[in-house]
Design a protein around this motif. Sequence first.
Motif, PDB file in Angstrom:
ATOM      1  N   VAL A 134      -1.451  47.898 104.495  1.00  0.00           N
ATOM      2  CA  VAL A 134      -1.788  46.785 103.612  1.00  0.00           C
ATOM      3  C   VAL A 134      -3.307  46.705 103.506  1.00  0.00           C
ATOM      4  CG1 VAL A 134      -1.657  44.295 103.252  1.00  0.00           C
ATOM      5  CG2 VAL A 134       0.308  45.530 104.199  1.00  0.00           C
ATOM      6  N   LEU A 135      -3.812  46.907 102.307  1.00  0.00           N
ATOM      7  CA  LEU A 135      -5.254  46.874 102.078  1.00  0.00           C
ATOM      8  C   LEU A 135      -5.769  45.448 101.949  1.00  0.00           C
ATOM      9  CD1 LEU A 135      -5.433  49.735  99.434  1.00  0.00           C
ATOM     10  CD2 LEU A 135      -6.127  49.885 101.831  1.00  0.00           C
ATOM     11  N   GLU A 136      -5.047  44.628 101.199  1.00  0.00           N
ATOM     12  CA  GLU A 136      -5.439  43.236 100.990  1.00  0.00           C
ATOM     13  C   GLU A 136      -4.186  42.388 100.844  1.00  0.00           C
ATOM     14  OE1 GLU A 136      -8.262  42.514  97.835  1.00  0.00           O
ATOM     15  OE2 GLU A 136      -9.198  44.476  98.119  1.00  0.00           O
ATOM     16  N   GLN A 137      -4.251  41.168 101.386  1.00  0.00           N
ATOM     17  CA  GLN A 137      -3.169  40.210 101.188  1.00  0.00           C
ATOM     18  C   GLN A 137      -3.678  38.820 101.576  1.00  0.00           C
ATOM     19  OE1 GLN A 137      -1.411  38.418 103.693  1.00  0.00           O
ATOM     20  NE2 GLN A 137      -2.356  39.341 105.511  1.00  0.00           N
ATOM     21  N   THR A 138      -3.141  37.813 100.932  1.00  0.00           N
ATOM     22  CA  THR A 138      -3.529  36.432 101.227  1.00  0.00           C
ATOM     23  C   THR A 138      -2.285  35.584 101.487  1.00  0.00           C
ATOM     24  OG1 THR A 138      -3.564  35.919  98.845  1.00  0.00           O
ATOM     25  CG2 THR A 138      -5.666  36.544  99.866  1.00  0.00           C
ATOM     26  N   GLU A 139      -1.253  36.220 102.020  1.00  0.00           N
ATOM     27  CA  GLU A 139      -0.019  35.498 102.271  1.00  0.00           C
ATOM     28  C   GLU A 139      -0.174  34.529 103.450  1.00  0.00           C
ATOM     29  OE1 GLU A 139       1.318  35.860  99.687  1.00  0.00           O
ATOM     30  OE2 GLU A 139       2.813  37.442  99.573  1.00  0.00           O
ATOM     31  N   THR A 140       0.790  33.633 103.592  1.00  0.00           N
ATOM     32  CA  THR A 140       0.730  32.606 104.622  1.00  0.00           C
ATOM     33  C   THR A 140       0.643  33.230 106.015  1.00  0.00           C
ATOM     34  OG1 THR A 140       2.151  31.225 103.235  1.00  0.00           O
ATOM     35  CG2 THR A 140       1.857  30.538 105.524  1.00  0.00           C
ATOM     36  N   PRO A 141      -0.396  32.884 106.792  1.00  0.00           N
ATOM     37  CA  PRO A 141      -0.529  33.439 108.147  1.00  0.00           C
ATOM     38  C   PRO A 141       0.709  33.134 108.993  1.00  0.00           C
ATOM     39  CG  PRO A 141      -2.559  32.359 107.477  1.00  0.00           C
ATOM     40  CD  PRO A 141      -1.539  32.024 106.425  1.00  0.00           C
ATOM     41  N   GLY A 142       1.193  34.153 109.690  1.00  0.00           N
ATOM     42  CA  GLY A 142       2.349  33.984 110.546  1.00  0.00           C
ATOM     43  C   GLY A 142       3.671  34.058 109.826  1.00  0.00           C
ATOM     44  N   LEU A 143       3.627  34.155 108.485  1.00  0.00           N
ATOM     45  CA  LEU A 143       4.868  34.259 107.702  1.00  0.00           C
ATOM     46  C   LEU A 143       4.747  35.470 106.790  1.00  0.00           C
ATOM     47  CD1 LEU A 143       5.383  30.463 106.957  1.00  0.00           C
ATOM     48  CD2 LEU A 143       6.681  31.878 108.539  1.00  0.00           C
ATOM     49  N   GLY A 144       4.336  35.238 105.533  1.00  0.00           N
ATOM     50  CA  GLY A 144       4.209  36.349 104.602  1.00  0.00           C
ATOM     51  C   GLY A 144       3.219  37.402 105.048  1.00  0.00           C
ATOM     52  N   SER A 145       2.256  36.997 105.881  1.00  0.00           N
ATOM     53  CA  SER A 145       1.257  37.973 106.354  1.00  0.00           C
ATOM     54  C   SER A 145       1.883  39.063 107.217  1.00  0.00           C
ATOM     55  CB  SER A 145       0.147  37.257 107.153  1.00  0.00           C
ATOM     56  OG  SER A 145       0.679  36.664 108.331  1.00  0.00           O
ATOM     57  N   HIS A 146       3.124  38.846 107.661  1.00  0.00           N
ATOM     58  CA  HIS A 146       3.811  39.849 108.486  1.00  0.00           C
ATOM     59  C   HIS A 146       4.142  41.121 107.707  1.00  0.00           C
ATOM     60  CE1 HIS A 146       3.995  37.598 112.116  1.00  0.00           C
ATOM     61  NE2 HIS A 146       4.847  36.677 111.679  1.00  0.00           N
ATOM     62  N   ILE A 147       3.891  41.125 106.393  1.00  0.00           N
ATOM     63  CA  ILE A 147       4.145  42.356 105.625  1.00  0.00           C
ATOM     64  C   ILE A 147       3.365  43.528 106.200  1.00  0.00           C
ATOM     65  CG2 ILE A 147       4.678  41.170 103.459  1.00  0.00           C
ATOM     66  CD1 ILE A 147       1.826  41.885 102.517  1.00  0.00           C
ATOM     67  N   GLU A 148       2.285  43.250 106.916  1.00  0.00           N
ATOM     68  CA  GLU A 148       1.457  44.326 107.458  1.00  0.00           C
ATOM     69  C   GLU A 148       2.225  45.188 108.460  1.00  0.00           C
ATOM     70  OE1 GLU A 148      -2.274  42.899 108.861  1.00  0.00           O
ATOM     71  OE2 GLU A 148      -2.895  42.150 106.893  1.00  0.00           O
ATOM     72  N   HIS A 149       3.231  44.611 109.135  1.00  0.00           N
ATOM     73  CA  HIS A 149       3.952  45.373 110.156  1.00  0.00           C
ATOM     74  C   HIS A 149       5.476  45.244 110.073  1.00  0.00           C
ATOM     75  CE1 HIS A 149       0.079  46.051 112.038  1.00  0.00           C
ATOM     76  NE2 HIS A 149      -0.143  44.756 112.061  1.00  0.00           N
ATOM     77  N   TRP A 150       5.968  44.216 109.416  1.00  0.00           N
ATOM     78  CA  TRP A 150       7.396  43.910 109.438  1.00  0.00           C
ATOM     79  C   TRP A 150       8.270  45.078 109.001  1.00  0.00           C
ATOM     80  CZ3 TRP A 150      10.100  39.425 110.815  1.00  0.00           C
ATOM     81  CH2 TRP A 150      11.439  39.367 110.403  1.00  0.00           C
ATOM     82  N   PHE A 151       7.853  45.785 107.965  1.00  0.00           N
ATOM     83  CA  PHE A 151       8.712  46.806 107.366  1.00  0.00           C
ATOM     84  C   PHE A 151       8.518  48.202 107.971  1.00  0.00           C
ATOM     85  CE2 PHE A 151       8.136  43.429 104.258  1.00  0.00           C
ATOM     86  CZ  PHE A 151       9.460  43.089 104.001  1.00  0.00           C
ATOM     87  N   LYS A 152       7.934  48.243 109.148  1.00  0.00           N
ATOM     88  CA  LYS A 152       7.829  49.512 109.875  1.00  0.00           C
ATOM     89  C   LYS A 152       8.277  49.326 111.325  1.00  0.00           C
ATOM     90  CE  LYS A 152       3.354  50.033 108.954  1.00  0.00           C
ATOM     91  NZ  LYS A 152       1.990  50.615 109.005  1.00  0.00           N
ATOM     92  N   HIS A 153       9.312  48.501 111.523  1.00  0.00           N
ATOM     93  CA  HIS A 153       9.827  48.188 112.848  1.00  0.00           C
ATOM     94  C   HIS A 153      10.895  49.213 113.225  1.00  0.00           C
ATOM     95  CE1 HIS A 153      10.980  46.014 116.350  1.00  0.00           C
ATOM     96  NE2 HIS A 153      10.356  44.900 116.019  1.00  0.00           N
ATOM     97  N   ALA A 154      10.498  50.217 113.990  1.00  0.00           N
ATOM     98  CA  ALA A 154      11.392  51.330 114.324  1.00  0.00           C
ATOM     99  C   ALA A 154      12.634  50.879 115.083  1.00  0.00           C
ATOM    100  CB  ALA A 154      10.638  52.381 115.133  1.00  0.00           C
ATOM    101  N   GLU A 155      12.532  49.803 115.889  1.00  0.00           N
ATOM    102  CA  GLU A 155      13.664  49.363 116.686  1.00  0.00           C
ATOM    103  C   GLU A 155      14.657  48.532 115.880  1.00  0.00           C
ATOM    104  OE1 GLU A 155      10.463  48.981 117.725  1.00  0.00           O
ATOM    105  OE2 GLU A 155      10.570  50.782 118.997  1.00  0.00           O
ATOM    106  N   LYS A 156      14.276  48.146 114.669  1.00  0.00           N
ATOM    107  CA  LYS A 156      15.161  47.328 113.843  1.00  0.00           C
ATOM    108  C   LYS A 156      15.326  48.002 112.481  1.00  0.00           C
ATOM    109  CE  LYS A 156      13.881  42.990 116.102  1.00  0.00           C
ATOM    110  NZ  LYS A 156      13.359  41.603 115.917  1.00  0.00           N
TER     111      LYS A 156
END
Length: 209
Positions: free
Chosen positions: A112-134
């Motif tokens: 993620v190069l840039e994002q202004t999503e809600t901290p602790g919620l939408g900002s999780h796009i930086e890592h959420w979709f690369k969770h190898a265990e899930k």
Amino acid sequence: MAKLESTFKNMVLSLFIISVVAAGALAGVYILTLENINAQKKAKQEAAILAVLPEGVAIAEPEEVNGLLVYRATLNGENAGAAVQTQEEGFSGPQKIMVGFDAEGNILNYVVLEQTETPGLGSHIEHWFKHAEKPGQNIIGRKATGAFAVSKDGGDVDAITAATISSRAFLKAINKAYAAFKNGEVEAHTGASQLNKEEVVEETEVTNE
């Protein structure tokens, strides 16, 4: 009266000179700051390209496809995929993402190069979709088809908790990146494009996300 007029003119002239000097100083600071910001963005972009592609690849000059920048890669003269800079409007602003594909269209990584999503919620796009265990949260290693969607829209990707809007935007950006990677008119969508009333209430009441 003449003295008063003279004093008033001097005050106006002084204020004018001060304003001009201050404006010039601000302009100079802005130019210097802008150059630094642009340099940082370029460095982050270059680092992101390297992060989403295999080591040792040669990266070609970017080409514009469907309005996105595509950086084709080769390894020993063979096609090694590409990095695609994509973006989509999220809940709080644009999400700018670098996505790496191998030659077969599998997703190698994303940054993620840039994002202004809600901290602790939408900002999780930086890592959420690369969770190898899930697996439901992981798109890394998956074959891209241009139709990633959250489960709420009939897809098989788990949205970020209480941040469906941000998740939809992220997946739409990935789908657009795949379309550009394929250099064709691949339909880029994430299922339903509008939220129903209950979803809006669910996300805004508790999280504003």
